[in-house]
Design an enzyme around this catalytic site. Sequence first.
Site, PDB file in Angstrom:
ATOM      1  N   HIS A 262       0.816  -1.216   0.000  1.00 50.82           N
ATOM      2  CA  HIS A 262       0.000   0.000   0.000  1.00 50.82           C
ATOM      3  C   HIS A 262       0.851   1.269   0.000  1.00 50.82           C
ATOM      4  O   HIS A 262       0.461   2.274  -0.584  1.00 50.82           O
ATOM      5  CB  HIS A 262      -0.941   0.000   1.217  1.00 50.82           C
TER       6      HIS A 262
ATOM      7  N   CYS B 230       7.713   0.251  -1.884  1.00 48.67           N
ATOM      8  CA  CYS B 230       6.963   0.290  -0.631  1.00 48.67           C
ATOM      9  C   CYS B 230       7.024   1.728  -0.134  1.00 48.67           C
ATOM     10  O   CYS B 230       7.399   2.622  -0.907  1.00 48.67           O
ATOM     11  CB  CYS B 230       7.474  -0.736   0.385  1.00 48.67           C
ATOM     12  N   GLY B 231       6.671   1.976   1.100  1.00 48.13           N
ATOM     13  CA  GLY B 231       6.643   3.362   1.551  1.00 48.13           C
ATOM     14  C   GLY B 231       8.003   4.027   1.470  1.00 48.13           C
ATOM     15  O   GLY B 231       8.136   5.148   0.968  1.00 48.13           O
ATOM     16  N   THR B 232       9.010   3.328   1.959  1.00 50.13           N
ATOM     17  CA  THR B 232      10.372   3.865   1.942  1.00 50.13           C
ATOM     18  C   THR B 232      11.262   3.225   0.882  1.00 50.13           C
ATOM     19  O   THR B 232      12.314   3.774   0.560  1.00 50.13           O
ATOM     20  CB  THR B 232      11.057   3.597   3.295  1.00 50.13           C
TER      21      THR B 232
ATOM     22  N   GLY C 128      12.037  -1.761   3.082  1.00 51.22           N
ATOM     23  CA  GLY C 128      11.544  -3.117   3.351  1.00 51.22           C
ATOM     24  C   GLY C 128      11.685  -4.022   2.147  1.00 51.22           C
ATOM     25  O   GLY C 128      12.177  -5.163   2.266  1.00 51.22           O
TER      26      GLY C 128
ATOM     27  N   HIS D 260      27.620   0.248 -11.899  1.00 47.00           N
ATOM     28  CA  HIS D 260      28.605  -0.246 -10.923  1.00 47.00           C
ATOM     29  C   HIS D 260      28.146  -1.503 -10.186  1.00 47.00           C
ATOM     30  O   HIS D 260      28.975  -2.260  -9.694  1.00 47.00           O
ATOM     31  CB  HIS D 260      28.905   0.841  -9.877  1.00 47.00           C
TER      32      HIS D 260
ATOM     33  N   ARG E   9       6.602   7.000  -0.769  1.00 47.94           N
ATOM     34  CA  ARG E   9       6.254   8.168   0.042  1.00 47.94           C
ATOM     35  C   ARG E   9       7.349   9.222   0.046  1.00 47.94           C
ATOM     36  O   ARG E   9       7.199  10.254   0.685  1.00 47.94           O
ATOM     37  CB  ARG E   9       5.969   7.729   1.487  1.00 47.94           C
TER      38      ARG E   9
HETATM   39  C1  RB5 Z   1       4.015   0.349   5.271  1.00 43.57           C
HETATM   40  O1  RB5 Z   1       3.355   1.229   6.101  1.00 43.57           O
HETATM   41  C2  RB5 Z   1       5.522   0.609   5.261  1.00 43.57           C
HETATM   42  O2  RB5 Z   1       6.077   0.241   6.493  1.00 43.57           O
HETATM   43  C3  RB5 Z   1       6.151  -0.137   4.126  1.00 43.57           C
HETATM   44  O3  RB5 Z   1       5.584   0.285   2.940  1.00 43.57           O
HETATM   45  C4  RB5 Z   1       7.640   0.055   3.931  1.00 43.57           C
HETATM   46  O4  RB5 Z   1       7.975   1.413   3.943  1.00 43.57           O
HETATM   47  C5  RB5 Z   1       8.532  -0.750   4.751  1.00 43.57           C
HETATM   48  O5  RB5 Z   1       9.757  -0.717   4.608  1.00 43.57           O
END
Ligand code: RB5
Length: 145
Positions: A8, A65-67, A70, A98, A109
């Site tokens: 998400h 993912c958000g960051t 993960g 490289h 995000r």
């Molecule tokens: C989900 O809220 C977030 O934790 C996931 O997308 C990611 O950023 C994890 O590394």
Amino acid sequence: MIYLGSDHGGFALKETIRQHLEKQGLAVTDCGNTVYDDADDFTSFVTPVVQGVLSQPDNRGILVCGTGIGVSIAANHHVGIRAALVHSVDYARLARQHNNANVLCLGGRFVEEHVALAAVDTFLQTEMDTNPKYQRRMALACGEK
Ligand code: RB5
């Protein structure tokens, strides 16, 4: 074939990337999530993307993912996967030149859409640098020597 996956936190950007690639006539497999689900886990989408990437040497993966953290941690557990968390076009270029990265990871995000799309294009269009020092370093980094 380019395999896409996101939870998400990356869903909106993954949808934009898929449309961007399809407009270019590129072969894309969307491994999900196919709907926005704020309870999903990024790990569910990493495995199918990784399996697709490993099925042919020229295949590529894009995970969001958000960051981006993960998915990059999860993807790099798999032998043969070189997943790079990228924040800019220069990172994307260097990840290929490289590091011979075969999976691009983005933080939905944290990266602006136009930067993400430019990074995706650069990732897909850039080859690894043929200088043997990069081959040697990546072999060492991946535990091959
Ligand atoms: C989900 O809220 C977030 O934790 C996931 O997308 C990611 O950023 C994890 O590394």
